[in-house]
Design a protein around this motif. Structure first.
Motif, short mmCIF file in Angstrom:
data_model
loop_
_atom_site.label_atom_id
_atom_site.label_comp_id
_atom_site.label_asym_id
_atom_site.label_seq_id
_atom_site.Cartn_x
_atom_site.Cartn_y
_atom_site.Cartn_z
N ALA A 133 0.86 -1.20 0.00
CA ALA A 133 0.00 0.00 0.00
C ALA A 133 0.89 1.24 0.00
O ALA A 133 0.62 2.23 -0.70
N ALA A 134 1.99 1.19 0.78
CA ALA A 134 2.93 2.32 0.80
C ALA A 134 3.64 2.46 -0.55
O ALA A 134 3.85 3.59 -1.03
N ALA A 135 3.98 1.35 -1.17
CA ALA A 135 4.62 1.41 -2.49
C ALA A 135 3.68 2.04 -3.50
O ALA A 135 4.10 2.82 -4.37
N ASN A 136 2.37 1.73 -3.39
CA ASN A 136 1.40 2.36 -4.29
C ASN A 136 1.35 3.87 -4.07
O ASN A 136 1.25 4.65 -5.02
N MET A 137 1.41 4.29 -2.81
CA MET A 137 1.45 5.73 -2.51
C MET A 137 2.67 6.37 -3.19
O MET A 137 2.57 7.46 -3.78
N LEU A 138 3.81 5.69 -3.12
CA LEU A 138 5.01 6.24 -3.75
C LEU A 138 4.84 6.35 -5.27
O LEU A 138 5.31 7.31 -5.88
N GLY A 139 4.15 5.37 -5.85
CA GLY A 139 3.88 5.45 -7.29
C GLY A 139 3.05 6.67 -7.63
O GLY A 139 3.33 7.40 -8.59
#
Ligand SMILES: NC(=O)c1ccc[n+]([C@@H]2O[C@H](COP(=O)([O-])OP(=O)(O)OC[C@H]3O[C@@H](n4cnc5c(N)ncnc54)[C@H](OP(=O)(O)O)[C@@H]3O)[C@@H](O)[C@H]2O)c1
Length: 225
Positions: A152-158
């Motif tokens: 979920a955090a990686a998606n935020m970074l995207g």
């Protein structure tokens, strides 16, 4: 011919990206950690880079080696699952948390400013290999809690990278590879690695159909954040 950079090219999904892009005639840079993986990738015609994404000196070394290069596709693939029994009622240890969150989140934070300039000059695509398990909208069971939270955090970074770099011509997408038969996915997963990667390559290469700032699976289906 275009150029790809695969972060985490030693096995599984990353290795298959390297194999398919080489087969298609692309120039491929691929990162590895072990000497055996360096040799395997070299023998496939991959330009090898020794990078543990948790090692800031090695990340800086990669930036130096790639300076001035034009990259059409960066595959941000390196990742770990962590404890299989991580759930809401079974919180992680410090060590488990650190390994998963540093690999799946902190490393992307540190790699984004390294790869962005390489993509700007080619108007390229940054593909963050996320997971449907990182979808908050789609979440139910808390199995894999730590991994889900990291993705979920990686998606935020995207999404944040899209906001920063899309005005400079870079396309940023988050991708779910499917449940894939690799060391991480295990032998009972329902998608073979070649099918998953061929599907994700189609999404990566089709700029018109799959626009920046969005989350897709390997079949091109849009996923909810
Ligand atoms: N397989 C699935 O069903 C599935 C589903 C959804 C999402 N994904 C995502 O797809 C990506 C690839 O998964 P996979 O199934 O191919 O997993 P895998 O077979 O376990 O391979 C993981 C890759 O990440 C690299 N890596 C891990 N920690 C690293 C570090 N500190 N520095 C550099 N490289 C590191 C590994 O390198 P070493 O060989 O050096 O360890 C390896 O190349 C991951 O981000 C994963 O979360 C997979």
């Amino acid at each position: 011919m275009p150029t790809a950079l695969i972060v985490g090219a030693s096995r599984g999904i990353g290795l298959e990206f390297a194999r398919q892009y080489r087969e298609a005639g692309w120039t491929v840079y691929g990162t590895h950690r072990s000497e055996a993986d360096r040799i395997r990738l070299r023998d496939m015609g991959v330009q090898t880079l020794n990078v543990d994404v948790l090692n800031t000196s090695e990340v800086a070394g990669m930036a130096w080696q790639l300076e001035g290069e034009r990259i059409d596709a960066v595959i941000m693939n390196a990742g770990v699952f962590g404890p299989r029994n991580s759930t809401i009622v079974r919180p992680p240890s410090d060590a488990e948390f650190d390994l998963v969150m540093r690999t799946n989140v902190l490393a992307i934070m540190r790699l984004l400013p390294v790869v962005a300039p390489l993509l700007v000059s080619a108007r390229g695509t940054l593909a963050i290999i996320s997971s449907r398990m990182g979808s908050i909208a789609d979440s139910g069971a808390s199995y894999g809690m730590l991994y889900r939270t990291s993705k979920a955090a990686a998606n935020m970074l995207g999404k944040l990278a899209h906001g920063e770099y899309h005005p400079m011509g870079v396309r940023v997408i988050s991708l779910h590879p499917g449940w894939v038969r690799t060391d991480m996915g295990g032998p009972n997963a329902d998608v073979d690695v070649a099918t998953s990667v061929a599907g994700m390559r189609n999404v990566i290469e089709n700029h018109q159909a799959y626009s920046s700032g969005n989350f897709f699976d390997y079949k091109g289906q849009a996923l909810a954040w």
